[in-house]
Design a protein around this motif. Structure first.
Motif, mmCIF file in Angstrom:
data_model
loop_
_atom_site.group_PDB
_atom_site.id
_atom_site.type_symbol
_atom_site.label_atom_id
_atom_site.label_comp_id
_atom_site.label_asym_id
_atom_site.label_seq_id
_atom_site.Cartn_x
_atom_site.Cartn_y
_atom_site.Cartn_z
ATOM 1 N N PHE A 16 38.591 4.415 -20.517
ATOM 2 C CA PHE A 16 39.829 3.741 -20.814
ATOM 3 C C PHE A 16 39.718 2.790 -22.153
ATOM 4 C CE2 PHE A 16 43.008 0.340 -20.523
ATOM 5 C CZ PHE A 16 44.136 0.975 -20.561
ATOM 6 N N ALA A 17 38.662 1.841 -22.076
ATOM 7 C CA ALA A 17 38.735 0.809 -23.168
ATOM 8 C C ALA A 17 38.366 1.401 -24.235
ATOM 9 C CB ALA A 17 37.640 -0.292 -22.422
ATOM 10 N N TRP A 18 37.286 2.195 -24.259
ATOM 11 C CA TRP A 18 36.872 2.844 -25.376
ATOM 12 C C TRP A 18 38.013 3.253 -26.207
ATOM 13 C CZ3 TRP A 18 31.416 2.477 -26.167
ATOM 14 C CH2 TRP A 18 31.069 2.903 -27.672
ATOM 15 N N THR A 19 38.709 4.329 -25.487
ATOM 16 C CA THR A 19 39.783 5.245 -26.142
ATOM 17 C C THR A 19 41.050 4.404 -26.482
ATOM 18 O OG1 THR A 19 40.807 5.907 -23.847
ATOM 19 C CG2 THR A 19 39.132 7.467 -24.929
ATOM 20 N N PHE A 20 41.013 3.201 -25.967
ATOM 21 C CA PHE A 20 42.134 2.313 -26.382
ATOM 22 C C PHE A 20 41.794 1.887 -27.745
ATOM 23 C CE2 PHE A 20 43.859 -1.891 -27.271
ATOM 24 C CZ PHE A 20 45.189 -1.821 -25.990
ATOM 25 N N LEU A 21 40.513 1.894 -28.129
ATOM 26 C CA LEU A 21 40.333 1.559 -29.598
ATOM 27 C C LEU A 21 39.872 2.544 -30.478
ATOM 28 C CD1 LEU A 21 37.547 -1.157 -28.701
ATOM 29 C CD2 LEU A 21 39.791 -1.553 -29.405
ATOM 30 N N GLU A 22 39.287 3.766 -29.943
ATOM 31 C CA GLU A 22 38.922 4.892 -30.744
ATOM 32 C C GLU A 22 38.564 5.915 -29.712
ATOM 33 O OE1 GLU A 22 38.607 7.149 -33.782
ATOM 34 O OE2 GLU A 22 39.433 5.199 -34.079
ATOM 35 N N GLY A 23 37.475 6.691 -29.950
ATOM 36 C CA GLY A 23 36.661 7.197 -28.899
ATOM 37 C C GLY A 23 36.681 8.788 -28.952
ATOM 38 N N GLU A 24 36.853 9.666 -30.092
ATOM 39 C CA GLU A 24 36.556 10.903 -30.205
ATOM 40 C C GLU A 24 35.092 11.309 -29.388
ATOM 41 O OE1 GLU A 24 38.025 9.508 -32.547
ATOM 42 O OE2 GLU A 24 39.782 10.405 -33.084
ATOM 43 N N THR A 25 34.134 10.879 -30.096
ATOM 44 C CA THR A 25 32.614 11.054 -29.993
ATOM 45 C C THR A 25 32.377 10.841 -28.525
ATOM 46 O OG1 THR A 25 32.253 10.741 -32.218
ATOM 47 C CG2 THR A 25 30.407 11.060 -30.398
ATOM 48 N N PHE A 26 32.770 9.748 -28.095
ATOM 49 C CA PHE A 26 32.552 9.296 -26.580
ATOM 50 C C PHE A 26 33.244 10.155 -25.700
ATOM 51 C CE2 PHE A 26 33.341 6.498 -22.913
ATOM 52 C CZ PHE A 26 31.917 6.063 -22.785
ATOM 53 N N VAL A 27 34.510 10.653 -25.830
ATOM 54 C CA VAL A 27 34.933 11.395 -24.971
ATOM 55 C C VAL A 27 34.569 12.887 -24.988
ATOM 56 C CG1 VAL A 27 37.505 12.690 -24.475
ATOM 57 C CG2 VAL A 27 37.179 10.177 -25.071
ATOM 58 N N ILE A 28 33.907 13.329 -26.247
ATOM 59 C CA ILE A 28 33.240 14.720 -26.192
ATOM 60 C C ILE A 28 31.869 14.690 -25.410
ATOM 61 C CG2 ILE A 28 31.877 16.139 -27.554
ATOM 62 C CD1 ILE A 28 33.879 15.660 -29.921
ATOM 63 N N PHE A 29 31.165 13.655 -25.343
ATOM 64 C CA PHE A 29 29.980 13.276 -24.563
ATOM 65 C C PHE A 29 30.432 13.397 -23.177
ATOM 66 C CE2 PHE A 29 27.782 11.753 -28.517
ATOM 67 C CZ PHE A 29 26.584 12.566 -28.327
ATOM 68 N N SER A 30 31.432 12.589 -22.807
ATOM 69 C CA SER A 30 31.983 12.607 -21.307
ATOM 70 C C SER A 30 32.319 13.889 -20.985
ATOM 71 C CB SER A 30 32.905 11.377 -21.151
ATOM 72 O OG SER A 30 32.698 10.231 -21.799
ATOM 73 N N GLY A 31 33.015 14.639 -21.793
ATOM 74 C CA GLY A 31 33.356 15.874 -21.288
ATOM 75 C C GLY A 31 32.205 16.822 -20.935
ATOM 76 N N ALA A 32 31.044 16.716 -21.538
ATOM 77 C CA ALA A 32 29.800 17.477 -21.368
ATOM 78 C C ALA A 32 29.089 16.965 -19.966
ATOM 79 C CB ALA A 32 28.931 17.191 -22.491
#
Length: 189
Positions: A16-32
């Motif tokens: 939540f906090a990371w995507t509040f700021l940005e986050g594409e790469t983080f969300v991709i890794f989290s999806g994996a």
């Protein structure tokens, strides 16, 4: 990956906090990681969706309230703001729905739209839809990438995912650390 499993609820708060700021790469890794069964994909998407939505609403309100003042204080933002406002004028609804996917204007777009005449309610409604599309797309891409790696590499895919996540976190740490260093002012002889 065991850390993610152990602190899953905290990890979702980080999403939540990371995507509040940005986050594409983080969300991709989290999806994996969701593909590996470490995270729950619907919960991941919901946290990324709400985090991204809230972040852009915040930046919109900052642009609405302090936009002109901030542009005077930080003139480097002007080029990005002008580009975002130009795209908004040309494509209006389409731009609001897709600005998250446009490289080079994503970071400043919500702020810029806050400076435009667009109403808060209209932006909020379209932003909510756009945040959902974004969260689903990037978490889903990570999930599918994890599935492809699992198919190609078998059990090695988990190890590769951990290494890639580790390298990503090290790169972020280094970027943060080196961006905080400022060169010493030149001496006036």
């Amino acid at each position: 990956m065991d850390l993610i499993r152990e602190y899953g609820d905290l990890y979702y708060a980080i999403v939540f906090a990371w995507t509040f700021l940005e986050g594409e790469t983080f969300v991709i890794f989290s999806g994996a990681a969701a593909r590996e069964g470490i995270l729950d994909l619907p919960t991941l998407i919901a946290c990324a969706w709400i985090g991204s939505f809230c972040g852009d609403q915040f930046y919109f309100l900052v642009g609405r309230r302090y936009g002109a003042r901030m542009l005077r204080r930080f003139p480097r933002l002007k080029g990005g703001v002008d580009k975002a406002l130009s795209l908004l004028a040309r494509y209006n609804t389409g731009f609001i729905l897709t600005f998250r996917f446009v490289y080079g204007v994503r970071n400043v777009s919500s702020f810029a739209m806050g400076m435009s005449p667009i109403g808060w309610g209209r932006f909020a409604g379209l932003n909510f839809i756009a945040a959902g599309l974004w969260a689903f797309t990037f978490a889903g891409a990570g999930y599918l990438a994890g599935a492809a790696l699992q198919h190609v590499l078998g059990d090695l895919a988990t190890g590769l995912g951990v290494v890639m996540l580790g390298l990503f976190l090290i790169a972020l740490w280094a970027l943060f650390r080196f961006s905080r260093r400022r060169p010493a002012p030149a001496s006036g002889d």
